[in-house]
Motif scaffolding. Structure first.
Motif, mmCIF file in Angstrom:
data_model
loop_
_atom_site.group_PDB
_atom_site.id
_atom_site.type_symbol
_atom_site.label_atom_id
_atom_site.label_comp_id
_atom_site.label_asym_id
_atom_site.label_seq_id
_atom_site.Cartn_x
_atom_site.Cartn_y
_atom_site.Cartn_z
ATOM 1 N N SER A 82 0.829 -1.207 0.000
ATOM 2 C CA SER A 82 0.000 0.000 0.000
ATOM 3 C C SER A 82 0.862 1.254 0.000
ATOM 4 C CB SER A 82 -0.920 -0.015 1.221
ATOM 5 O OG SER A 82 -1.699 1.167 1.270
ATOM 6 N N GLN A 83 1.967 1.221 0.784
ATOM 7 C CA GLN A 83 2.863 2.379 0.806
ATOM 8 C C GLN A 83 3.508 2.608 -0.564
ATOM 9 O OE1 GLN A 83 5.540 1.353 3.970
ATOM 10 N NE2 GLN A 83 4.177 2.092 5.609
ATOM 11 N N ILE A 84 3.884 1.529 -1.212
ATOM 12 C CA ILE A 84 4.495 1.664 -2.541
ATOM 13 C C ILE A 84 3.490 2.226 -3.546
ATOM 14 C CG2 ILE A 84 5.445 0.364 -4.480
ATOM 15 C CD1 ILE A 84 6.820 -1.440 -2.472
ATOM 16 N N ASP A 85 2.220 1.817 -3.428
ATOM 17 C CA ASP A 85 1.198 2.364 -4.316
ATOM 18 C C ASP A 85 1.099 3.878 -4.165
ATOM 19 O OD1 ASP A 85 0.576 -0.101 -5.332
ATOM 20 O OD2 ASP A 85 -1.062 -0.475 -3.920
ATOM 21 N N GLY A 86 1.115 4.363 -2.911
ATOM 22 C CA GLY A 86 1.058 5.807 -2.691
ATOM 23 C C GLY A 86 2.295 6.511 -3.224
ATOM 24 N N THR A 87 3.469 5.877 -3.009
ATOM 25 C CA THR A 87 4.707 6.483 -3.505
ATOM 26 C C THR A 87 4.716 6.564 -5.024
ATOM 27 O OG1 THR A 87 5.883 5.587 -1.586
ATOM 28 C CG2 THR A 87 7.209 6.317 -3.443
ATOM 29 N N LEU A 88 4.256 5.520 -5.681
ATOM 30 C CA LEU A 88 4.199 5.531 -7.137
ATOM 31 C C LEU A 88 3.260 6.616 -7.663
ATOM 32 C CD1 LEU A 88 4.235 1.730 -8.060
ATOM 33 C CD2 LEU A 88 5.941 3.444 -8.686
ATOM 34 N N SER A 89 2.150 6.811 -6.966
ATOM 35 C CA SER A 89 1.216 7.862 -7.381
ATOM 36 C C SER A 89 1.865 9.235 -7.282
ATOM 37 C CB SER A 89 -0.053 7.820 -6.527
ATOM 38 O OG SER A 89 -0.737 6.594 -6.689
ATOM 39 N N THR A 90 2.625 9.450 -6.176
ATOM 40 C CA THR A 90 3.308 10.734 -6.010
ATOM 41 C C THR A 90 4.375 10.941 -7.076
ATOM 42 O OG1 THR A 90 2.931 10.611 -3.615
ATOM 43 C CG2 THR A 90 4.627 12.146 -4.398
ATOM 44 N N ILE A 91 5.163 9.897 -7.352
ATOM 45 C CA ILE A 91 6.213 10.008 -8.363
ATOM 46 C C ILE A 91 5.615 10.220 -9.747
ATOM 47 C CG2 ILE A 91 8.045 8.714 -9.532
ATOM 48 C CD1 ILE A 91 8.726 7.446 -6.873
ATOM 49 N N GLU A 92 4.534 9.547 -10.024
ATOM 50 C CA GLU A 92 3.886 9.721 -11.323
ATOM 51 C C GLU A 92 3.393 11.154 -11.503
ATOM 52 O OE1 GLU A 92 0.251 7.747 -13.980
ATOM 53 O OE2 GLU A 92 0.621 7.089 -11.917
ATOM 54 N N PHE A 93 2.790 11.698 -10.427
ATOM 55 C CA PHE A 93 2.331 13.084 -10.496
ATOM 56 C C PHE A 93 3.504 14.036 -10.708
ATOM 57 C CE2 PHE A 93 1.608 17.096 -8.233
ATOM 58 C CZ PHE A 93 0.496 17.563 -8.912
ATOM 59 N N GLN A 94 4.615 13.804 -9.980
ATOM 60 C CA GLN A 94 5.781 14.662 -10.120
ATOM 61 C C GLN A 94 6.380 14.554 -11.530
ATOM 62 O OE1 GLN A 94 8.930 13.737 -7.401
ATOM 63 N NE2 GLN A 94 9.929 15.744 -7.620
ATOM 64 N N ARG A 95 6.425 13.349 -12.049
ATOM 65 C CA ARG A 95 6.978 13.161 -13.389
ATOM 66 C C ARG A 95 6.125 13.868 -14.442
ATOM 67 N NH1 ARG A 95 5.468 9.682 -17.001
ATOM 68 N NH2 ARG A 95 4.420 8.332 -15.484
ATOM 69 N N GLU A 96 4.810 13.735 -14.340
ATOM 70 C CA GLU A 96 3.937 14.411 -15.306
ATOM 71 C C GLU A 96 4.068 15.923 -15.208
ATOM 72 O OE1 GLU A 96 0.070 12.952 -14.476
ATOM 73 O OE2 GLU A 96 0.387 10.989 -15.438
ATOM 74 N N ALA A 97 4.176 16.451 -13.969
ATOM 75 C CA ALA A 97 4.341 17.893 -13.809
ATOM 76 C C ALA A 97 5.657 18.361 -14.416
ATOM 77 C CB ALA A 97 4.281 18.271 -12.320
ATOM 78 N N LEU A 98 6.718 17.572 -14.224
ATOM 79 C CA LEU A 98 8.010 17.940 -14.786
ATOM 80 C C LEU A 98 7.982 17.878 -16.313
ATOM 81 C CD1 LEU A 98 10.926 18.729 -14.281
ATOM 82 C CD2 LEU A 98 11.500 16.311 -14.023
ATOM 83 N N GLU A 99 7.326 16.860 -16.851
ATOM 84 C CA GLU A 99 7.205 16.750 -18.307
ATOM 85 C C GLU A 99 6.445 17.949 -18.885
ATOM 86 O OE1 GLU A 99 5.330 13.015 -18.832
ATOM 87 O OE2 GLU A 99 7.193 11.853 -18.824
ATOM 88 N N ASN A 100 5.347 18.334 -18.208
ATOM 89 C CA ASN A 100 4.576 19.486 -18.680
ATOM 90 C C ASN A 100 5.396 20.767 -18.601
ATOM 91 O OD1 ASN A 100 2.310 17.895 -19.176
ATOM 92 N ND2 ASN A 100 1.477 18.211 -17.122
#
Length: 235
Positions: A82-100
């Motif tokens: 469950s913790q990894i799922d939350g971490t992946l969601s945060t990293i995915e959001f950060q990656r998309e923001a950086l890409e944008n």
């Protein structure tokens, strides 16, 4: 030391540090590596959870202590998952923001290049000269339109004639043509002898008269058509 610890402690390349920070491409590459590592960790934990659940079922009531230990381990693995799922969601959001952000930066840079190119193109353009040129073009278009209108008009042909007078003259011409056609028709002379006593001869004479009358009617119709055409041309 784990890969996450190295990443959080600034395990960037020496070239990135020498430039004062990582580039967007380097940061995106690190984020993708972290996502891949956490995804593998997820697969591992899911496998362990299935194993502990199978062990708990195997022990069942035969060895309650072993079954409870297996269930506890399963719970810990589920918590980590469950913790990894939350971490992946945060990293995915950060990656998309950086890409944008990187995309917006490139777009603004290209727009700046385009603005400079437009400025360079417009350096040799004088707005006053452009206004004068457009005014000249408009005037020439008006002159061309006036010439086209003048050429397409009929130069007032027939405007000075009275239409009623023309129609009266046309009717006179029609009457003259009709009279001329009637004069050209030759009627049979009255026989000097007595009329034939037989009905057949009477019918033959009557047929001849009808043919002459039909010819006269057709001639009159043709003359009327010719006069109508002449009137249409005159108007």
């Amino acid at each position: 030391m784990s890969k996450i610890s190295k990443f959080l402690k600034g395990g960037g390349s020496a070239s990135s540090k020498s430039r004062g920070g990582p580039t967007p491409q380097e940061a995106l590459a690190r984020l993708r590596e972290t996502e891949e590592m956490l995804s593998k960790k997820q697969e591992y934990l899911e496998t362990r959870i299935e194993r502990e659940l199978a062990a708990a079922r195997q022990y069942g009531t035969k060895n309650k202590r072993a079954a409870l230990q297996a269930l506890k381990r399963k719970k810990r693995y589920e918590k980590q998952l469950s913790q990894i799922d939350g971490t992946l969601s945060t990293i995915e959001f950060q990656r998309e923001a950086l890409e944008n952000s990187h995309t917006n930066t490139e777009v603004l840079k290209n727009m700046g290049y385009a603005a400079q190119a437009m400025k360079k193109v417009h350096e040799n353009m004088d707005l006053n000269k452009i206004d004068d040129l457009m005014q000249d073009i408009t005037e020439q278009q008006d002159v061309a339109q006036e010439i086209s209108d003048a050429i397409s008009n009929r130069a007032g042909f027939g405007d000075e004639f009275d239409e009623d007078e023309l129609m009266a003259e046309l009717e006179e011409l029609e009457q003259e043509e009709l009279n001329k056609g009637m004069r050209n028709i030759r009627l049979p002379s009255v026989p000097s002898t007595s009329l034939p006593s037989r009905p057949g001869k009477l019918l033959a004479c009557h047929s001849t008269f009808l043919r002459i009358k039909a010819v006269s009617t057709r001639k009159r119709a043709e003359d009327e058509d010719e006069m109508k055409k002449l009137a249409a041309w005159a108007s």
